[in-house]
Write an enzyme that holds these catalytic residues in place. Structure first.
Site, PDB file in Angstrom:
ATOM      1  N   PHE A  91       0.816  -1.225   0.000  1.00 29.33           N
ATOM      2  CA  PHE A  91       0.000   0.000   0.000  1.00 29.33           C
ATOM      3  C   PHE A  91       0.846   1.271   0.000  1.00 29.33           C
ATOM      4  O   PHE A  91       0.496   2.275   0.615  1.00 29.33           O
ATOM      5  CB  PHE A  91      -1.017  -0.018   1.150  1.00 29.33           C
ATOM      6  CG  PHE A  91      -2.317  -0.621   0.684  1.00 29.33           C
ATOM      7  CD1 PHE A  91      -2.380  -1.961   0.353  1.00 29.33           C
ATOM      8  CD2 PHE A  91      -3.452   0.156   0.522  1.00 29.33           C
ATOM      9  CE1 PHE A  91      -3.551  -2.518  -0.144  1.00 29.33           C
ATOM     10  CE2 PHE A  91      -4.627  -0.388   0.026  1.00 29.33           C
ATOM     11  CZ  PHE A  91      -4.667  -1.724  -0.300  1.00 29.33           C
ATOM     12  N   GLY A  93      -9.773   4.753  -4.705  1.00 29.74           N
ATOM     13  CA  GLY A  93     -11.187   4.764  -5.070  1.00 29.74           C
ATOM     14  C   GLY A  93     -11.834   3.473  -4.609  1.00 29.74           C
ATOM     15  O   GLY A  93     -11.326   2.794  -3.711  1.00 29.74           O
ATOM     16  N   CYS A 124     -15.147   1.031  -0.932  1.00 27.66           N
ATOM     17  CA  CYS A 124     -14.882   0.864   0.506  1.00 27.66           C
ATOM     18  C   CYS A 124     -14.044   1.974   1.128  1.00 27.66           C
ATOM     19  O   CYS A 124     -14.498   2.656   2.035  1.00 27.66           O
ATOM     20  CB  CYS A 124     -14.212  -0.480   0.749  1.00 27.66           C
ATOM     21  SG  CYS A 124     -15.149  -1.824   0.061  1.00 27.66           S
TER      22      CYS A 124
END
Ligand code: UGA
Length: 435
Positions: free
Chosen positions: A256, A264, A267
């Site tokens: 990440f 986007g 969630c």
């Protein structure tokens, strides 16, 4: 053992298909008739790798679907997996949870068994105790902990990896009173995933864990996007090396840290907003979460600036946008940053031609004939003044200099840095790379 599942979206249908393919008897319920029709014929209502094959196996084995909640009258577990979208002001919209809970409550009144209701839907703290529990007790005229169980069990699966994540989750969280129902659900998970860590806590903490998890992921993305923006104005720097290097620090971790056009999907944006709203409603100023959201929103302006720096004016320019799915290996375009980009470019007078390997049909519902659609990358690039890579689909990283020959100008704006190695001889600007 009979497992009931209410809500056959990503979480519900993937969970149901995995359980049923492993031999559990599963009954899935969804109020959407079209969806049920499609599932019955073995066709998932959305694209998710591995799901089609697994669904067919599940249907052959032990998976029944219906629009009728009464089908769940003999279940040991009833998982609630309905959606919790954001309301217009960004607060969580619990109306679907509420109506599904009411139906489950009515069902509980009639059943002779003692099922355990498991809340997998993402809900803000206090929802299980203050909304779901009272509805179930009121409608059923029965008592939690005695006549039925109630457990919060947040889900961490990712779209595009949903089957693997359901088969092998990294963690199971159970928020519950320490009762016989908890033991039963713990056993179900233990049988299903013998090695997975299980964290047992109360309702509210389990609910908060889900939001903390998604908000932390969003924070990592906004952090690296902020660094990418700094890189972009410092000649010679690049965010790839920064991310790779800091990722080696075990306290930070590699995942990440891919800078891009912003997060986007259905969630992360919604959950950060819902937690921000929840914190404010509890008197906590969500300074960090606000900043995470702000960085995410601003990222699109950064891409527009990059395009402008090489293209000058937008009016009457043909711009090829590559990718509208919010991430690769899905046809989901909910809250995709590409949608915002295309809207802004249209406003500025550009002509858009869009390519996406899976999500063109979904895009047509949003843009209709306001833009053109290409079924191949080459088709999207033909006569284009500028190409913008948005979703990191594998096929885009294979684009070669020769493929760009069909363009009017060989100009590429790469929000994911997929073409760094193929950039010689083309006008190339990548997000997070100082020129
Ligand atoms: C996210 C979480 O990752 C799951 O754990 C969670 O269960 C799920 O939400 C949910 O709440 O249901 P998902 O929405 O499938 O999963 O997508 P992610 O893989 O998290 O990606 C979200 C967005 O972040 C995408 O737009 C992606 O392109 C972007 N992203 C991700 C980056 O820009 N950089 C990264 O390094 C990672």
């Amino acid at each position: 053992m009979i497992v009931g599942i209410v809500g056959l979206g990503f979480v519900g249908l993937c969970f149901a298909s995995v359980l049923a393919s492993k031999g559990y008897k599963v009954i899935g319920v969804d109020s959407d008739k079209q969806k049920i029709k499609s599932i019955k014929t073995g066709v998932p209502p959305f694209f998710e790798p591995k799901l089609g094959k697994l669904l067919k196996i599940a249907l052959k084995k032990n998976f029944v679907v219906s629009t009728q909640i009464s089908y769940l009258n003999n279940c040991d577990f009833i998982f609630l997996t309905v959606g919790t979208p954001a309301s217009k002001i960004g607060k969580i919209d619990l109306s679907i949870v509420k109506s599904a809970t009411e139906e489950i409550g009515e069902l509980l009144k009639k059943v002779k068994t003692r099922p355990c209701i498991v809340v997998k839907s993402t809900v803000v703290p206090n929802t299980t105790r203050n909304l779901i529990l009272p509805i179930l007790e009121k409608k059923s005229l029965k008592k939690v902990g005695k006549d039925f169980g109630l457990i919060t069990n947040p889900e961490f699966l990712r779209e595009s990896k949903a089957i693997d994540d359901t088969t092998k989750p990294h963690l199971v969280v159970l928020g519950s009173a320490r009762d016989k129902f908890l033991k039963k659900l713990e056993k179900l998970y233990r049988d299903f995933h013998p090695k997975v860590p299980i964290i047992i806590t109360n309702y509210e903490t389990a609910e908060l864990i889900k939001y903390a998890n998604n908000s932390f992921l969003a924070t990592k993305i906004s952090f690296i996007n902020q660094i990418a923006n700094i890189c972009q104005v410092v000649p010679g720097t690049n965010v790839e090396d920064v991310a790779r290097a800091i990722g080696y620090d075990p306290r930070i971790g590699k995942l990440f840290l891919n800078a891009g056009p912003g997060y986007g999907g259905s969630c992360l944006p919604k959950d950060v907003k819902a937690l921000t709203n929840f914190a404010s409603s509890m008197g906590i100023k969500p300074t960090l979460l606000n900043a995470v959201e702000q960085v995410n929103k601003n990222q699109i302006k950064n891409i527009i600036k990059l395009i402008e720096s090489v293209l000058g004016k937008f009016k009457q320019k043909n711009i090829s946008v590559l990718g509208i799915a919010f991430k690769p290996e899905t046809d989901d375009i909910r809250d995709s940053v590409s949608i915002d980009l295309i809207k802004l470019l249209l406003k500025k007078g550009a002509k858009i031609i869009l390519h996406d390997p899976k999500a063109i049909e979904s895009a047509k519902n949003v843009f209709e004939n306001k833009i053109s659609y290409a079924s191949s990358i080459k088709g999207a690039l033909r006569n284009s003044h500028c190409c913008v890579i948005m979703t990191p689909w594998k096929q885009y990283s294979r684009i070669q200099k020769n493929d760009l020959k069909v363009m009017k100008n060989r100009v590429v704006i790469d929000s994911r840095r997929l073409l760094i190695k193929n950039a010689a001889g083309i006008k190339y600007r990548a997000l997070g790379m100082g020129t």
